[in-house]
Design a protein around this motif. Structure first.
Motif: not given
Ligand SMILES: Nc1ncnc2c1ncn2[C@@H]1O[C@H](COP(=O)(O)OP(=O)(O)OP(=O)(O)O)[C@@H](O)[C@H]1O
Length: 872
Positions: A384-393, A417-419, A499-501, A537-539, A581-583, A600-604
């Motif tokens: 998923g692109p940056s910020g789409t919630g990979k780390t959260n997942l 491997f990310k900063e 992450d970012e393998f 991976s984000q890209d 978003r967040h799916h 639907r992925i909860p905020a973790a």
């Molecule tokens: N399911 C979710 N519900 C609520 N907030 C979320 C959810 N997923 C992600 N977020 C929020 O969105 C932001 C980006 O999420 P995250 O860091 O997981 O993205 P990422 O894909 O790992 O980004 P990057 O690749 O840049 O690290 C964070 O602030 C995170 O708390």
């Protein structure tokens, strides 16, 4: 004779007198007794005359007292019943219509009874009249005006549950839905279905089939009812189905028709078995024996003659507004589950022998979606692109797994491997000393240290071999079998998250090649040995790095795509394109279209919520479990934390970039070439390497059993030299340029006394050492020492500020280099090291801050990257 007669007369008279007197006495006594008796009689008569009045008074008093007690008791009972009633039917289930609003019960709370009116008894407070429906039974209605009760019951049932949890079906053949008109806004959302005249049989058949399906597939013999299941799991897997069957306006049979035998039988089945499966009837116009019956005049069967005053029905606008709102809420989906919803009530109850299963979120309909890692699917790709919630997942998934499986069932190895430091929270930190007990290794800020990624893969490769060997010994092939054969063994499933393998695979160098080979091997053979890979991976390039290796990609059958992720699912599967978003799309079949599951992925990510879980698990950790190894690419390892063990003497040069944080060691046995050259202009790094080497050697020799000689020929190294004065033996010799030139000519290697000659900026003395003298120049003596010293335990550990300068010391461009058995290169290009390296063209080395390339001819095939220690 007369005297005798007289005497007789006198005698007689006397006797008569006595007799008369006695008679008089008796008479008097009798008379007084009679009078006493009369008096008693009179008294008794008087008493008897008074008694009924008193008894009546007493009776009246007792009756009044009882009445009072009864009234007080009744009032108290009613008061208590009113309180209980309010508690049993809180909020939307019992509130008056003024101010009433939709307020669903909290998850896991039972549905509870619903208020239809109140029981009013003179002198007592009104008691809510509650009828059980959801999860309990059915309601039959009699009388001419059932609509009000139907509206009351339905609105309260809907108001007490989440949108979609109650599905209504209306059968109203006479008025064609008119009886449920207010609820019509639910119809477009699919929450209310009208069944037309003639549709009764099909409706009853469908409800019976639904009950059968719930019994067979949902309860599946594990639970007696959905209520029991919901109480145990805290979740309701199926909505309630409420069928409203409205009869004729005059209370006749449905639609004026008789029920067929089949319909009657189906209806009886629903009455009998429906409530356990969440199927309920509200019926008007058909007698349903045994079912709670409410008549529109206010009597309720089973409640005897209690006077029930039915509530007035809810205002029509309240019904429609509520239904409209519910339909809208339902269309936008139920409230997503939260991170705590992913966690079990009891931790560490699962066994990982067959695999690892945990929820990562819920479907748009609110159904929990679990994800499995096992023999199939063994590995996962997340994109998923940056910020789409990979780390959260990853957080959500890890939390759900860690709460289910204990650290003997599951281990995590985490690499980012990310900063950034998204995995740092799992290791002990300055603010929070806790760690996630399952985590054995965390790598953060690894972005330039691909070597650490490689080290992890090598480590996992060794663990794979260890498991495969054990499996072979037990003649089994899978982890589950190995665990069954070796129940005492510790064989946790291992999950490695990278992450970012793609950083690891980037570049066309030997490292990328080896990493790809190891990944492929791990992916192919890890599946059966319980080693699972999660690559994120984000890209798209990350995925493309794999795409050239179809055999590797094929092993990653679990694909998780975040919104707008590309190429992660199958080429023909665009499901991630329009994902909200967040799916995520979870696909356990290599991206095949029909295996898509929207989740639907909860905020973790919230630190507090995550911290609560981590602290809970940390407190429960086995006492023998230490913290994970934390590799932080931005941190400088400290010499003070180093323990030197193994055969002496060895010089410690820095920290190896590997999983165990080994020290990079240079053994200094008695053999030719055992000298060290640190090469480059980086003063701090050179001083750190040389300082650590001298310090570590001093640690291994008792006082007087080794000799140290130090020459500090660059003022910039003075700080390190001062530090060494404190840590080296007191008899250490200290030399400047001049003294060094002289000392070199006098040093005679002595195998009985190891001698370590430490030269900071050895090349700085070149001019002085070049001066010719009768026994030879300083350079001649230094070369002699380098060439012949090590076999007699004199070793030179020197720093030269360039490869050319080292060459000059050794005798010029064509000179032999074999006296330098080991070197540490700093800011030196790999190609410049050609003469010091057996391979063609020098080693691959791009200098980078606080990293050095270490090569020991005696032990290395290829050089290793090390991190100099901080000297304190
Ligand atoms: N399911 C979710 N519900 C609520 N907030 C979320 C959810 N997923 C992600 N977020 C929020 O969105 C932001 C980006 O999420 P995250 O860091 O997981 O993205 P990422 O894909 O790992 O980004 P990057 O690749 O840049 O690290 C964070 O602030 C995170 O708390």
């Amino acid at each position: 004779m007369p005297d005798r007669r007289t005497a007789v007369v006198v005698e007689v008279r006397a006797r008569l007198a006595r007799a008369r007197a006695a008679a008089r006495v008796r008479l008097d006594r009798a008379t007084s007794e009679v009078e006493a008796a009369r008096a008693r009689l009179a008294r008794t008569r008087e008493i008897a005359r008074q008694r009924p009045a008193r008894a009546a008074a007493e009776r009246d008093r007792r009756v009044a007292e009882l009445g009072e007690r009864h009234a007080t008791g009744l009032a108290e009972l009613a008061q208590r019943a009113a309180v209980d009633g309010a508690l049993a039917a809180p909020g939307a289930a019992g509130e008056a219509w003024e101010g009433w609003h939709w307020a669903p019960a909290a998850g896991g709370e039972p549905a509870g009874p619903l208020r239809v009116g109140e029981v009013r008894i003179a002198g007592a407070p009104p008691v809510p009249a509650l009828v059980p429906l959801l999860d309990h039974g059915h309601i039959a209605l009699t009388g001419d005006h059932p609509d009000g009760i139907v509206s009351t019951v339905l609105l309260r049932a809907l108001g007490r549950t989440r949108p979609g949890q109650v599905r209504l079906t209306g059968y109203d053949p006479e008025r064609l839905g008119g009886g449920l008109a207010g609820f019509a806004p639910l119809a477009p959302a699919g929450l209310l279905t009208f069944v037309g005249p003639g549709g009764l049989t099909a409706l009853l058949d469908e409800l019976v089939e639904h009950i059968r399906r719930i019994n067979e597939n949902v309860l599946a013999g594990d639970y007696a009812s959905l209520r029991e299941m919901a109480a145990a799991s805290g979740k309701r897997p199926e909505p309630w189905r409420v069928a409203v069957l409205l009869g004729g306006a005059h209370g006749g049979l449905l639609g004026g028709d008789e029920l067929s035998r089949h319909e009657r039988a189906q209806l009886d089945r629903i009455v009998r078995a429906g409530a356990a499966c969440g199927v309920h009837l509200i019926v008007h116009g058909i007698p349903l024996p045994g079912v709670l019956t409410i008549s529109s005049d206010g009597s309720v069967s089973e409640w005897g003659s209690l006077p029930v005053h039915l509530d007035r029905p809810p205002p029509a606008e309240l019904v429609t507004a509520t239904c409209r709102r519910l339909a809208e809420r339902y269309a936008t989906g139920p409230t997503p589950s939260s991170f705590p919803d992913l966690l079990p009530t009891e931790i560490w109850t699962e066994n990982s022998a067959a695999g690892l299963t945990a929820p990562v979120g819920d479907s748009p309909e609110g159904r929990t979606v679990g994800v499995t890692l096992s023999d199939y699917p063994p590995h996962a790709l997340i994109a998923g692109p940056s910020g789409t919630g990979k780390t959260n997942l990853i957080y959500a998934w890890m939390g759900a797994l860690a709460a289910r499986y204990d650290p003997d069932e599951l281990e995590f190895y985490l690499l980012d491997f990310k900063e950034g430091v998204s995995f740092a929270r799992f290791a002990p930190g300055q603010r929070d000393p806790s760690w996630l007990p399952h985590v054995r290794l965390v790598g953060v800020n690894v972005n330039t240290d691909r070597e650490f990624g490689l080290a992890l893969l090598r480590f996992l490769g060794r663990e794979l071999r260890r498991r495969a060997d054990a499996a072979k010994r037990y003649e089994v092939t899978k982890l589950a079998e190995l665990r069954a054969e070796d129940p005492e063994g510790r064989w946790p499933r291992i999950v490695a998250v990278i992450d970012e393998f793609q950083v690891l695979l980037s570049g066309r160098d030997a490292l990328a090649q080896e990493a790809a080979n190891l990944l492929e091997d791990l992916a192919r053979r890890g599946r059966s040995q319980g080693i699972h890979l999660i690559l994120a991976s984000q890209d798209v390039s990350g995925i493309e790095a794999l795409w050239g290796r179809p055999a590797l990609v094929a092993q990653f059958t679990l694909r998780i795509a975040l919104p707008k992720a590309r190429r992660i699912l199958a080429e023909t599967n665009p499901a991630a394109e329009n994902l909200p978003r967040h799916h995520a799309v979870v696909n356990a079949d290599s991206g095949a279209l029909d295996a898509n599951q929207i989740v639907r992925i909860p905020a973790a990510g919230d630190r507090r919520v995550w911290g609560d879980l981590q602290h809970r698990l940390w407190r429960e950790r086995p006492v023998s479990l230490g913290p994970p190894r934390l590799f932080d690419g931005d941190a400088v390892p400290r010499l003070s934390s180093l323990v030197i063990d193994g055969p002496a003497p060895v010089a410690v040069l820095g920290e190896a970039i590997d999983v165990q944080a080994h020290a990079a060691r240079l053994p200094l046995p008695r053999s030719p070439g055992r000298n060290l050259a640190v090469i480059g202009t980086q003063v701090e790094e050179a001083c750190a390497v040389l300082g650590a080497a001298a310090w570590s050697l001093a640690q291994q020799h008792a006082p007087g059993t080794a000799r140290f000689s130090v020459a500090c020929l660059d003022a910039d190294a003075a700080t390190t030299a001062r530090w060494l004065r404190d840590v080296l033996p007191a008899d250490t010799g200290w030399y400047d340029e001049e003294e060094l030139a002289e000392a070199l000519s006098t040093w005679q290697p002595d195998p009985a006394l190891p001698h370590y000659v430490v030269l900071f900026a050895a090349d700085a003395a070149a001019t002085r050492l070049a001066v010719k003298a009768p026994g030879g120049s300083g350079h001649d003596h230094l070369r002699r020492l380098l060439n012949t010293g090590p076999e007699r335990r004199t070793h030179v550990l020197g720093w030269w500020r360039g490869v050319g300068r080292l060459r000059d010391t050794l005798g010029g461009p064509g000179s032999r280099t074999d006296s330098i058995g080991a070197w540490v290169a700093l800011d030196v290009q790999g190609s410049d090291l050609t003469g010091f390296y057996p391979g063609q063209g020098g080693p691959v080395w791009y200098p980078r801050p606080w990293r050095a390339l270490y090569f020991d001819r005696a032990r290395h095939r290829t050089p290793e990257v090390i991190i100099p220690y901080g000297l304190s």
